[in-house]
Design a protein around this motif. Structure first.
Motif, PDB file in Angstrom:
ATOM      1  N   PHE A 327      -2.907   4.173  -0.834  1.00 52.73           N
ATOM      2  CA  PHE A 327      -2.221   3.276  -1.451  1.00 52.73           C
ATOM      3  C   PHE A 327      -0.889   3.743  -1.981  1.00 52.73           C
ATOM      4  O   PHE A 327      -1.226   4.539  -2.954  1.00 52.73           O
ATOM      5  CB  PHE A 327      -2.998   1.998  -1.234  1.00 52.73           C
ATOM      6  N   THR A 328      -0.368   2.665  -2.232  1.00 53.63           N
ATOM      7  CA  THR A 328       1.188   3.142  -3.097  1.00 53.63           C
ATOM      8  C   THR A 328       1.332   1.644  -4.171  1.00 53.63           C
ATOM      9  O   THR A 328       2.205   2.135  -5.264  1.00 53.63           O
ATOM     10  CB  THR A 328       2.591   3.133  -2.254  1.00 53.63           C
ATOM     11  N   ILE A 329       1.316   0.748  -3.647  1.00 53.40           N
ATOM     12  CA  ILE A 329       1.066  -0.355  -4.574  1.00 53.40           C
ATOM     13  C   ILE A 329      -0.856  -1.112  -4.737  1.00 53.40           C
ATOM     14  O   ILE A 329      -0.897  -1.111  -2.919  1.00 53.40           O
ATOM     15  CB  ILE A 329       1.831  -1.638  -4.592  1.00 53.40           C
ATOM     16  N   VAL A 330      -1.570  -1.081  -5.767  1.00 50.37           N
ATOM     17  CA  VAL A 330      -2.629  -1.624  -5.493  1.00 50.37           C
ATOM     18  C   VAL A 330      -2.945  -3.521  -6.667  1.00 50.37           C
ATOM     19  O   VAL A 330      -2.492  -3.011  -7.865  1.00 50.37           O
ATOM     20  CB  VAL A 330      -4.204  -1.175  -6.345  1.00 50.37           C
ATOM     21  N   ALA A 331      -3.164  -4.222  -5.871  1.00 48.96           N
ATOM     22  CA  ALA A 331      -2.471  -5.625  -6.780  1.00 48.96           C
ATOM     23  C   ALA A 331      -3.746  -6.491  -7.605  1.00 48.96           C
ATOM     24  O   ALA A 331      -4.874  -6.559  -6.220  1.00 48.96           O
ATOM     25  CB  ALA A 331      -1.663  -6.190  -6.106  1.00 48.96           C
ATOM     26  N   ALA A 332      -4.153  -7.370  -8.157  1.00 49.97           N
ATOM     27  CA  ALA A 332      -5.278  -7.721  -8.244  1.00 49.97           C
ATOM     28  C   ALA A 332      -4.561  -8.990  -8.905  1.00 49.97           C
ATOM     29  O   ALA A 332      -4.675  -9.168  -9.861  1.00 49.97           O
ATOM     30  CB  ALA A 332      -6.003  -6.984  -9.437  1.00 49.97           C
ATOM     31  N   VAL A 333      -4.339 -10.242  -8.276  1.00 51.27           N
ATOM     32  CA  VAL A 333      -4.407 -11.106  -9.146  1.00 51.27           C
ATOM     33  C   VAL A 333      -5.274 -12.019  -8.929  1.00 51.27           C
ATOM     34  O   VAL A 333      -5.876 -12.936  -8.007  1.00 51.27           O
ATOM     35  CB  VAL A 333      -3.085 -11.717  -7.815  1.00 51.27           C
ATOM     36  N   ASP A 334      -5.516 -12.403 -10.630  1.00 50.69           N
ATOM     37  CA  ASP A 334      -6.328 -13.428 -11.043  1.00 50.69           C
ATOM     38  C   ASP A 334      -7.896 -12.836 -10.420  1.00 50.69           C
ATOM     39  O   ASP A 334      -9.120 -13.792  -9.719  1.00 50.69           O
ATOM     40  CB  ASP A 334      -6.409 -14.718 -10.210  1.00 50.69           C
ATOM     41  N   VAL A 335      -8.426 -11.520 -10.700  1.00 48.93           N
ATOM     42  CA  VAL A 335      -9.847 -10.924  -9.739  1.00 48.93           C
ATOM     43  C   VAL A 335     -10.255 -10.152 -10.960  1.00 48.93           C
ATOM     44  O   VAL A 335     -11.089 -10.416 -11.166  1.00 48.93           O
ATOM     45  CB  VAL A 335      -9.258 -10.239  -9.162  1.00 48.93           C
ATOM     46  N   LEU A 336      -9.610  -9.286 -11.599  1.00 48.09           N
ATOM     47  CA  LEU A 336     -10.489  -8.926 -12.789  1.00 48.09           C
ATOM     48  C   LEU A 336     -11.321  -9.596 -13.860  1.00 48.09           C
ATOM     49  O   LEU A 336     -11.352  -9.304 -14.452  1.00 48.09           O
ATOM     50  CB  LEU A 336      -9.408  -7.642 -13.615  1.00 48.09           C
ATOM     51  N   ASN A 337     -10.813 -10.948 -13.814  1.00 47.65           N
ATOM     52  CA  ASN A 337     -11.255 -11.595 -14.832  1.00 47.65           C
ATOM     53  C   ASN A 337     -12.901 -12.124 -14.102  1.00 47.65           C
ATOM     54  O   ASN A 337     -13.607 -12.380 -14.881  1.00 47.65           O
ATOM     55  CB  ASN A 337     -10.678 -12.991 -14.812  1.00 47.65           C
ATOM     56  N   TYR A 338     -12.797 -11.523 -12.924  1.00 49.77           N
ATOM     57  CA  TYR A 338     -14.708 -11.206 -12.838  1.00 49.77           C
ATOM     58  C   TYR A 338     -15.289 -10.411 -13.191  1.00 49.77           C
ATOM     59  O   TYR A 338     -16.493  -9.789 -12.164  1.00 49.77           O
ATOM     60  CB  TYR A 338     -14.671 -11.765 -11.121  1.00 49.77           C
ATOM     61  N   LEU A 339     -14.653  -9.251 -13.584  1.00 54.01           N
ATOM     62  CA  LEU A 339     -15.035  -8.255 -14.390  1.00 54.01           C
ATOM     63  C   LEU A 339     -14.919  -8.194 -15.861  1.00 54.01           C
ATOM     64  O   LEU A 339     -14.292  -8.254 -16.381  1.00 54.01           O
ATOM     65  CB  LEU A 339     -14.346  -7.108 -13.573  1.00 54.01           C
ATOM     66  N   PRO A 355      -0.065   9.406  -5.944  1.00 49.37           N
ATOM     67  CA  PRO A 355       0.625   9.952  -7.144  1.00 49.37           C
ATOM     68  C   PRO A 355       1.292   9.097  -7.247  1.00 49.37           C
ATOM     69  O   PRO A 355       2.411   8.248  -6.411  1.00 49.37           O
ATOM     70  CB  PRO A 355       0.726  11.391  -7.249  1.00 49.37           C
ATOM     71  N   GLY A 356       2.627   8.681  -8.496  1.00 54.40           N
ATOM     72  CA  GLY A 356       3.333   7.828  -8.569  1.00 54.40           C
ATOM     73  C   GLY A 356       2.864   6.385  -7.533  1.00 54.40           C
ATOM     74  O   GLY A 356       3.986   5.454  -7.935  1.00 54.40           O
ATOM     75  N   GLY A 357       1.837   6.588  -7.833  1.00 51.01           N
ATOM     76  CA  GLY A 357       1.414   4.706  -6.971  1.00 51.01           C
ATOM     77  C   GLY A 357       1.562   3.427  -8.260  1.00 51.01           C
ATOM     78  O   GLY A 357       1.176   3.900  -9.187  1.00 51.01           O
ATOM     79  N   VAL A 358       1.288   2.471  -8.178  1.00 51.71           N
ATOM     80  CA  VAL A 358       1.515   1.400  -9.045  1.00 51.71           C
ATOM     81  C   VAL A 358       0.197   0.179  -9.101  1.00 51.71           C
ATOM     82  O   VAL A 358      -0.233  -0.308  -7.923  1.00 51.71           O
ATOM     83  CB  VAL A 358       2.919   0.953  -8.661  1.00 51.71           C
ATOM     84  N   ALA A 359      -0.402   0.265 -10.494  1.00 55.19           N
ATOM     85  CA  ALA A 359      -1.364  -0.854  -9.809  1.00 55.19           C
ATOM     86  C   ALA A 359      -0.293  -1.990 -11.068  1.00 55.19           C
ATOM     87  O   ALA A 359       0.075  -2.307 -11.467  1.00 55.19           O
ATOM     88  CB  ALA A 359      -2.401  -0.360 -10.782  1.00 55.19           C
ATOM     89  N   ALA A 360      -0.828  -3.681 -10.631  1.00 58.62           N
ATOM     90  CA  ALA A 360      -0.558  -4.455 -10.618  1.00 58.62           C
ATOM     91  C   ALA A 360      -1.067  -5.623 -10.758  1.00 58.62           C
ATOM     92  O   ALA A 360      -2.211  -5.952  -9.920  1.00 58.62           O
ATOM     93  CB  ALA A 360       1.223  -4.934 -10.129  1.00 58.62           C
TER      94      ALA A 360
END
Ligand SMILES: C[S@@+](CC[C@H](N)C(=O)[O-])C[C@H]1O[C@@H](n2cnc3c(N)ncnc32)[C@H](O)[C@@H]1O
Length: 422
Positions: A327-339, A355-360
């Protein structure tokens, strides 16, 4: 499994051949087919059971038992609209049948129609107070409507009629919602005895949320799945209407502000995609948009929303490392609060990104380091600790936005939106 064996009329014993020369009437043949179907149903062969129920219905059009059993099977297959329709038709034929009331009420509740489910289930338990499943369904529907005070009594009745771990756990959730922390802890402890792993993990998670046990490093997958399966049919209306949820739009704006062009060129993974609210916000960035979620109920809604090129039923912690550089963008919207512990999630994101990809992603924030389990049974993370973990997973921060993610019980939920480059 909510198979109302009592729905099959008396005399519907397993089909026997008629004595030679004696022809069965259509009604008798239909009853025999229902009995065979029910045997397949109880053996777990849903497809065969449904085929037999349909044959019975052809022989005996409008047969309420056939309709009801087809409705129960549809519910088990996850076709909730069909389950509501079929069990409703059966109930119209016999409005005072406690079996049909229970099945229709259960289907309505599972389809997210708690307002309609409650009066139906009330009639079901009035006619058959010893039906533990209807008592539990009634309690859970009342909880969905926010009436915890009324929910406790049927949940308590269900747990005393059938003192199984699942019923103790349902009571524990109800008592917690009703503000009885000590009662909730006692019910959660009762749920631990002899519980299957998934139920025991949920009971321990609840005890942690009540402050009587140390917080685990994540919410149990079974808890997340059940919570969101129940929530799925009313998720969008509740979040966008009542909770003033705007995080997907805020995250898309943060991506743009960090210099990521919304020109539809990226390969995007939406972690914990839910019903697709986040997918709608991410779509303008994506040439290809994939979603993943633990909850089949949420994924069904996401498929209906139509934003995704592919959907996966998976745990993000397992999925990410299995898809290196995809992937070039991996997003997690209101999700990581379950971890709680974010180490594995951040490392997984780094692996799944080119490489150079974006996490949001968004996080709920709190004062306690590195994280704490909040009142809403979601984790809050300490910003400094979260940023340190992100850096050690190989990310460079592009943007940090401190924001309000949504409302909870009338209060603002403070959060962060982070955009970082691998
Ligand atoms: C509050 S919803 C947010 C849904 C969506 N991202 C949105 O913004 O509307 C959280 C979602 O994350 C999913 N989820 C939580 N933990 C997960 C995990 N470990 N793996 C996959 N999905 C998860 C839940 O099932 C739920 O659908």
């Amino acid at each position: 499994m909510d198979v109302p064996t009592g729905a099959v009329p008396k005399g519907a014993a397993p089909a026997r051949a008629a004595p030679a020369g004696v022809a069965l009437t259509k009604a008798e043949q239909a009853r025999a087919l229902l009995a065979q179907g029910l045997a397949r149903h109880n053996a777990g062969d849903l497809a065969a059971a449904e085929a037999l129920y349909r044959r019975a219905l052809r022989l005996s059009p409008g047969d309420p038992n056939a309709l009801n059993l087809l409705g129960v099977a549809a519910r088990q297959r996850g076709d909730l609209a069909e389950a509501v329709r079929l069990t409703g038709e059966a109930l119209q034929t016999r409005p005072d049948s406690p079996v049909f009331l229970a099945a229709h009420g259960g289907a309505l509740a599972e389809a997210g129609q708690a307002e309609r489910a409650v009066p139906v289930l009330r009639r079901a338990v009035a006619l058959r107070p010893a039906d533990a499943l209807s008592q539990r369904n009634l309690g859970q529907a009342l909880l969905v409507l926010g009436d915890a005070a009324s929910a406790v009594s049927p949940l308590r009745t269900a747990a005393s009629l059938m003192p199984e771990p699942e019923n103790h756990l349902a009571l524990a959730y109800g008592l917690r919602e009703a503000g009885d922390a000590a009662g909730a802890a006692a019910a959660a402890r009762a749920a631990l005895a002899g519980a299957p792993d998934a139920v025991a993990a949920q009971a321990r998670f609840l005890l942690a949320a009540l402050g009587t046990e140390a917080a685990p490093d994540r919410a149990p997958a079974s808890y997340v799945r059940e919570l969101f399966d129940r929530y799925a049919p009313r998720f969008d209306a509740h979040l966008q209407g009542t909770l003033n949820y705007r995080t997907p739009e805020a995250l898309a704006a943060a991506l743009r502000a960090a210099g990521i062009a919304a020109e539809g060129a990226a390969t995007v993974l939406d972690l914990g995609c839910g019903t697709g609210l986040s997918g709608a916000a991410l779509r303008p960035f994506a040439a290809r948009l994939e979603g993943l979620d633990l909850s089949p109920g949420m994924l069904r809604e996401a498929a209906r929303a139509g934003h995704y090129d592919a959907l996966h039923e998976a745990d993000l912690l397992g999925f990410l490392p299995a898809h290196p550089g995809a992937f070039t963008i991996v997003a997690a919207v209101d999700v990581l609060n379950y971890l709680g512990d974010l180490t594995t999630a951040f490392r997984g994101m780094a692996t799944a990104l080119q490489p150079g990809g974006v996490a949001a992603f968004s996080l709920e924030v709190g004062e306690e380091a590195p994280y704490a389990l909040g009142e809403g049974m979601r984790f809050r993370h300490h910003p400094t600790q979260a940023l340190a973990l992100l850096a050690s997973a190989g990310f460079q921060l592009l943007l940090r936005e401190d924001t309000v993610l949504r409302q909870e019980k009338g209060r603002d939920v403070a959060g962060l939106i982070l955009v970082a480059r691998r």
